[in-house]
Design a protein around this motif. Structure first.
Motif, PDB file in Angstrom:
ATOM      1  N   VAL A  98       0.864  -1.180   0.000  1.00 29.83           N
ATOM      2  CA  VAL A  98       0.000   0.000   0.000  1.00 29.83           C
ATOM      3  C   VAL A  98       0.898   1.227   0.000  1.00 29.83           C
ATOM      4  CG1 VAL A  98      -1.779   1.287   1.235  1.00 29.83           C
ATOM      5  CG2 VAL A  98      -1.816  -1.222   1.242  1.00 29.83           C
ATOM      6  N   ALA A  99       0.815   2.031  -1.048  1.00 34.30           N
ATOM      7  CA  ALA A  99       1.644   3.233  -1.158  1.00 34.30           C
ATOM      8  C   ALA A  99       0.952   4.406  -0.478  1.00 34.30           C
ATOM      9  CB  ALA A  99       1.906   3.560  -2.621  1.00 34.30           C
ATOM     10  N   LEU A 100       1.684   5.106   0.371  1.00 30.61           N
ATOM     11  CA  LEU A 100       1.181   6.336   0.983  1.00 30.61           C
ATOM     12  C   LEU A 100       1.620   7.505   0.108  1.00 30.61           C
ATOM     13  CD1 LEU A 100       1.932   5.777   4.794  1.00 30.61           C
ATOM     14  CD2 LEU A 100      -0.113   5.184   3.484  1.00 30.61           C
ATOM     15  N   ILE A 101       0.657   8.162  -0.519  1.00 26.40           N
ATOM     16  CA  ILE A 101       0.960   9.249  -1.453  1.00 26.40           C
ATOM     17  C   ILE A 101       1.192  10.543  -0.673  1.00 26.40           C
ATOM     18  CG2 ILE A 101       0.173  10.485  -3.499  1.00 26.40           C
ATOM     19  CD1 ILE A 101       0.596   7.456  -3.868  1.00 26.40           C
TER      20      ILE A 101
ATOM     21  N   ALA B  95       6.768   7.878  -8.759  1.00 27.67           N
ATOM     22  CA  ALA B  95       5.474   7.627  -9.409  1.00 27.67           C
ATOM     23  C   ALA B  95       5.512   6.324 -10.203  1.00 27.67           C
ATOM     24  CB  ALA B  95       5.104   8.797 -10.313  1.00 27.67           C
ATOM     25  N   GLY B  96       6.598   6.087 -10.919  1.00 26.64           N
ATOM     26  CA  GLY B  96       6.706   4.856 -11.694  1.00 26.64           C
ATOM     27  C   GLY B  96       6.745   3.624 -10.814  1.00 26.64           C
ATOM     28  N   TRP B  97       7.460   3.716  -9.678  1.00 30.76           N
ATOM     29  CA  TRP B  97       7.534   2.572  -8.769  1.00 30.76           C
ATOM     30  C   TRP B  97       6.151   2.256  -8.202  1.00 30.76           C
ATOM     31  CZ3 TRP B  97       6.392   1.100  -3.853  1.00 30.76           C
ATOM     32  CH2 TRP B  97       7.005  -0.063  -3.370  1.00 30.76           C
ATOM     33  N   ILE B  98       5.419   3.287  -7.788  1.00 25.98           N
ATOM     34  CA  ILE B  98       4.090   3.072  -7.214  1.00 25.98           C
ATOM     35  C   ILE B  98       3.151   2.455  -8.247  1.00 25.98           C
ATOM     36  CG2 ILE B  98       2.040   4.273  -6.349  1.00 25.98           C
ATOM     37  CD1 ILE B  98       3.932   6.196  -4.902  1.00 25.98           C
ATOM     38  N   ALA B  99       3.191   2.961  -9.485  1.00 24.93           N
ATOM     39  CA  ALA B  99       2.312   2.424 -10.526  1.00 24.93           C
ATOM     40  C   ALA B  99       2.618   0.960 -10.814  1.00 24.93           C
ATOM     41  CB  ALA B  99       2.454   3.258 -11.798  1.00 24.93           C
ATOM     42  N   LYS B 100       3.883   0.582 -10.709  1.00 25.92           N
ATOM     43  CA  LYS B 100       4.289  -0.784 -11.042  1.00 25.92           C
ATOM     44  C   LYS B 100       4.156  -1.745  -9.874  1.00 25.92           C
ATOM     45  CE  LYS B 100       8.336  -3.392 -12.688  1.00 25.92           C
ATOM     46  NZ  LYS B 100       9.758  -3.296 -13.115  1.00 25.92           N
ATOM     47  N   ARG B 101       4.425  -1.266  -8.653  1.00 26.02           N
ATOM     48  CA  ARG B 101       4.595  -2.193  -7.536  1.00 26.02           C
ATOM     49  C   ARG B 101       3.461  -2.165  -6.517  1.00 26.02           C
ATOM     50  NH1 ARG B 101       6.589  -5.739  -6.364  1.00 26.02           N
ATOM     51  NH2 ARG B 101       8.324  -5.539  -4.932  1.00 26.02           N
ATOM     52  N   ALA B 102       2.801  -1.019  -6.341  1.00 25.63           N
ATOM     53  CA  ALA B 102       1.771  -0.934  -5.301  1.00 25.63           C
ATOM     54  C   ALA B 102       0.450  -1.504  -5.805  1.00 25.63           C
ATOM     55  CB  ALA B 102       1.589   0.511  -4.857  1.00 25.63           C
ATOM     56  N   GLU B 103      -0.258  -2.182  -4.918  1.00 21.25           N
ATOM     57  CA  GLU B 103      -1.581  -2.710  -5.257  1.00 21.25           C
ATOM     58  C   GLU B 103      -2.682  -1.735  -4.858  1.00 21.25           C
ATOM     59  OE1 GLU B 103      -4.099  -6.840  -4.435  1.00 21.25           O
ATOM     60  OE2 GLU B 103      -1.921  -6.806  -4.243  1.00 21.25           O
ATOM     61  N   ILE B 104      -2.415  -0.947  -3.829  1.00 16.74           N
ATOM     62  CA  ILE B 104      -3.377   0.038  -3.333  1.00 16.74           C
ATOM     63  C   ILE B 104      -2.623   1.339  -3.080  1.00 16.74           C
ATOM     64  CG2 ILE B 104      -4.986   0.619  -1.455  1.00 16.74           C
ATOM     65  CD1 ILE B 104      -5.337  -2.402  -0.993  1.00 16.74           C
ATOM     66  N   ALA B 105      -3.260   2.460  -3.382  1.00 16.53           N
ATOM     67  CA  ALA B 105      -2.681   3.770  -3.077  1.00 16.53           C
ATOM     68  C   ALA B 105      -3.579   4.495  -2.088  1.00 16.53           C
ATOM     69  CB  ALA B 105      -2.515   4.599  -4.346  1.00 16.53           C
ATOM     70  N   TRP B 106      -2.959   5.033  -1.043  1.00 15.53           N
ATOM     71  CA  TRP B 106      -3.677   5.789  -0.014  1.00 15.53           C
ATOM     72  C   TRP B 106      -3.365   7.259  -0.264  1.00 15.53           C
ATOM     73  CZ3 TRP B 106      -4.169   3.698   5.599  1.00 15.53           C
ATOM     74  CH2 TRP B 106      -4.937   4.571   6.375  1.00 15.53           C
ATOM     75  N   HIS B 107      -4.360   7.998  -0.774  1.00 11.72           N
ATOM     76  CA  HIS B 107      -4.166   9.395  -1.163  1.00 11.72           C
ATOM     77  C   HIS B 107      -4.619  10.333  -0.046  1.00 11.72           C
ATOM     78  CE1 HIS B 107      -3.343   8.790  -5.548  1.00 11.72           C
ATOM     79  NE2 HIS B 107      -3.967   7.655  -5.311  1.00 11.72           N
ATOM     80  N   PRO B 108      -3.968  11.491   0.079  1.00 16.32           N
ATOM     81  CA  PRO B 108      -4.413  12.467   1.082  1.00 16.32           C
ATOM     82  C   PRO B 108      -5.656  13.229   0.647  1.00 16.32           C
ATOM     83  CG  PRO B 108      -2.521  13.317  -0.120  1.00 16.32           C
ATOM     84  CD  PRO B 108      -2.728  11.906  -0.591  1.00 16.32           C
ATOM     85  N   THR B 109      -5.888  13.313  -0.674  1.00 16.06           N
ATOM     86  CA  THR B 109      -7.042  14.014  -1.235  1.00 16.06           C
ATOM     87  C   THR B 109      -7.574  13.188  -2.401  1.00 16.06           C
ATOM     88  OG1 THR B 109      -5.585  15.278  -2.701  1.00 16.06           O
ATOM     89  CG2 THR B 109      -6.163  16.300  -0.587  1.00 16.06           C
TER      90      THR B 109
ATOM     91  N   PRO C   1      -1.979   2.962  -8.711  1.00 12.43           N
ATOM     92  CA  PRO C   1      -2.817   1.784  -8.944  1.00 12.43           C
ATOM     93  C   PRO C   1      -4.304   2.122  -8.880  1.00 12.43           C
ATOM     94  CG  PRO C   1      -1.938   1.749  -6.728  1.00 12.43           C
ATOM     95  CD  PRO C   1      -1.282   2.904  -7.408  1.00 12.43           C
ATOM     96  N   LEU C   2      -5.124   1.242  -9.436  1.00  9.38           N
ATOM     97  CA  LEU C   2      -6.541   1.523  -9.578  1.00  9.38           C
ATOM     98  C   LEU C   2      -7.320   1.329  -8.287  1.00  9.38           C
ATOM     99  CD1 LEU C   2      -7.170  -0.021 -13.109  1.00  9.38           C
ATOM    100  CD2 LEU C   2      -6.694   2.356 -12.494  1.00  9.38           C
ATOM    101  N   LYS C   3      -6.756   0.606  -7.318  1.00  3.26           N
ATOM    102  CA  LYS C   3      -7.393   0.488  -6.008  1.00  3.26           C
ATOM    103  C   LYS C   3      -6.882   1.637  -5.144  1.00  3.26           C
ATOM    104  CE  LYS C   3      -7.941  -4.548  -6.011  1.00  3.26           C
ATOM    105  NZ  LYS C   3      -7.589  -5.819  -5.316  1.00  3.26           N
ATOM    106  N   ARG C   4      -7.827   2.480  -4.689  1.00  2.00           N
ATOM    107  CA  ARG C   4      -7.406   3.687  -3.980  1.00  2.00           C
ATOM    108  C   ARG C   4      -8.350   3.982  -2.815  1.00  2.00           C
ATOM    109  NH1 ARG C   4      -7.880   7.187  -9.308  1.00  2.00           N
ATOM    110  NH2 ARG C   4      -9.756   5.901  -9.294  1.00  2.00           N
ATOM    111  N   LEU C   5      -7.814   4.682  -1.834  1.00  3.10           N
ATOM    112  CA  LEU C   5      -8.646   5.253  -0.783  1.00  3.10           C
ATOM    113  C   LEU C   5      -8.104   6.628  -0.463  1.00  3.10           C
ATOM    114  CD1 LEU C   5      -7.724   3.909   2.736  1.00  3.10           C
ATOM    115  CD2 LEU C   5      -6.580   3.016   0.730  1.00  3.10           C
TER     116      LEU C   5
END
Length: 539
Positions: A395-398, A498-512, A520-524
């Motif tokens: 899970v990537a913390l953006i 950005a490239g690493w997150i797009a390739k390796r993360a399954e979920i991205a946790w965005h602040p906004t 990745p397409l799974k986001r919160l």
């Protein structure tokens, strides 16, 4: 211990005796055996030796209550160091990054550290890179070739001076070891600057010594340099008395004994099948090497060993088995080559000739099946040691656009983590972040309070630059605490996040709320107003 105390030494049944390089150990053991004759309960004596060669000891009578064990200080220390700071600590081996070990100095245990690295740094087709920094690079290269026979068939060797290390950005240093205790601080300060300039990376710099280092405070730490003592950090009660360092190696050996017995043969009748207490050191070493490489194999396929109760079951895919079988063959071949074996069409144990010391692709299918069988057995071996395997959930913390963006309320973070663990009970949650803002630092600090959550640090710039941005001691201490707990410290370079997150993360946790189509397409994310989290996938 003074000679007069050694002369009166009488180990108790409940208190093992540990001695470091006692004078004339053979005479000491003979005297102890005589002194303990008739004792009913076993007495344990552990002899630690600095010389890589174990002392020559006479064989005790089977009825003797004295149980003597020897321990190579340098080798034990090397195993403990790489268990704590594996070579994949500073590189993403599952994504194709390759380990690069840098070594400064040749004092003990430099030779053992290099050997352990050559045995364990097998993550794919590319060889480990080793850079030796020495005032005399030619002498350092000659020393390497003399102490690590056939080492250059296993690793790519580079030698340079400490002042001009010839570092580059194509294979960043993933771990640096300093084996020059009297000048460790100066080496570390120079390396921090050189690494930051060459590749913008901040790998762990481990200052290695035999004796314990003076205690220091976390606030004085630079985030990279860490001390390691052979005596204080490797010769722990868990290692000496409980045998924790050999737990998995013993499990592997017991599994082998069971396999031999299942084939109708008596394992006690074979040199490599003896019980661990009577097993020759060469066979113990082979089991240890196999055990030490288990976590490297798991890292290659984005897996982690966890307590067995967290796992219902696990099996590698066919593609993973083939990938890891190639790596297992390289590991086995490195073990043989470092022991002096070479390739020949016909096996000859006396001459150390072996026909299987070829590339994996040149093996026959039955020989490849041996490596595949070893890989398939990894879950079983770990289970016998009380461990299971889980695949990672990254899970990537953006990072927020503004450093002033506040973190979400703790209750929302707890709720999100609880939902992720519940939705993916068979996965090991890892938060990947650059820790570049108060928001991501607060999220990471709260998340890793959960024992099943890991942390990966994504370096876009050097750690010293990040610490320089910390304007108050509390912020600096928080960042250092998180760095110390990070399982991985991955160099990405400017623009690589950005490239690493797009390739390796399954979920991205965005602040906004994120842009539509962002990967990745799974986001919160935190809804406007900060009172709830929004999920755009079924959790």
């Amino acid at each position: 211990m003074p000679p007069e105390q050694l002369a009166r030494l009488r180990p108790r049944a409940s208190q093992p005796v540990v001695l470091l390089d006692p004078p004339d150990p053979a005479a000491l053991i003979a005297a102890l055996a005589t002194r303990l004759a008739g004792a009913r309960r076993p007495r344990r004596l552990i002899l630690i030796h600095r010389d890589p060669r174990a002392p020559t000891l006479s064989t005790l009578a089977a009825a003797s209550p004295l149980r003597v064990e020897t321990l190579d200080l340098a080798t034990t220390g090397a195993r403990a160091l790489f268990a704590r700071w594996p070579l994949h600590l500073g590189c993403d081996v599952a994504a194709g990054q390759h380990p690069h070990l840098l070594l400064v100095g040749r004092t003990t245990p430099a030779e053992a550290l290099l050997r352990q690295a050559l045995l364990g740094a097998h993550y794919g087709e590319r060889r480990l890179r080793i850079t030796l920094l020495d005032p005399d690079p030619a002498a350092a290269a000659a020393w390497f070739r003399a102490t690590q026979p056939q080492g250059e068939t296993i690793a790519e060797l580079r030698c340079a001076t400490p002042e001009a290390p010839a570092l580059d950005a194509d294979t960043p240093v993933s771990l640096a070891l300093i084996c020059d205790p009297s000048r460790a601080a100066a080496h570390a300060a120079r390396l921090r600057q050189q690494l930051a300039v060459a590749s913008g990376t901040s790998p762990a710099l481990i200052a290695v010594a035999t004796a314990p280092w003076p205690a220091g405070a976390r606030a004085d730490w630079d985030g990279q340099t860490q001390p390691f003592s052979l005596i204080a950090d490797a010769c722990t009660p868990e290692t000496l008395f409980a045998g924790r360092a050999d737990q998995l190696a013993r499990t592997i050996h017991e599994h082998y004994r069971d396999s031999v017995a299942a084939q109708g043969r008596d394992p006690d009748g074979e040199p490599g099948g003896q019980p661990w207490a009577r097993l020759a050191e060469s066979f113990r070493g082979a089991n240890r090497h196999q055990a030490d490489h288990m976590l490297a194999k798991l890292a290659v396929v984005d897996c982690r060993a966890v307590p067995e109760e967290r796992v219902a079951g696990f099996a590698f895919t066919a593609a993973e088995i083939e990938r890891l079988a190639r790596i297992e063959h390289r590991r086995w071949a490195a073990d043989r080559r470092l022991d002096g074996w070479t390739h020949a069409p016909v096996r000859d144990n006396a001459r150390k000739h072996h026909p299987q010391l070829v590339d994996y692709d040149a093996l026959s299918e039955p020989m490849k099946d041996l490596d595949r069988f070893a890989v398939r057995g990894v879950p079983t071996l770990l289970a016998r040691a009380g461990l299971g395997i889980q695949r990672l959930l990254i899970v990537a913390l953006i990072e927020p656009a503004s450093s002033e963006t506040p973190p979400p309320p703790r209750r929302l973070v707890s709720d999100a983590l609880g939902r992720l663990h519940a939705r993916y009970p068979d996965r090991a949650l890892v938060l990947a972040t650059g820790l570049g803002s108060p928001l991501t630092r607060a999220l990471a600090a709260q998340a890793i309070e959960h024992p099943a959550t890991g942390l990966w640090l994504l370096h876009q710039r050097s750690l010293s630059a990040q610490l320089a941005d910390c304007t108050d001691p509390a912020t600096r201490t928080t960042l250092l605490d998180l760095v110390a707990r990070a399982e991985r410290r991955l160099p990405l370079g400017a623009g690589g996040l950005a490239g690493w997150i797009a390739k390796r993360a399954e979920i991205a946790w965005h602040p906004t709320p994120p842009e539509t189509g962002a990967r990745p397409l799974k986001r919160l994310w935190l809804a406007p107003g900060g009172r709830r989290l929004v999920w755009d996938f079924e959790y």
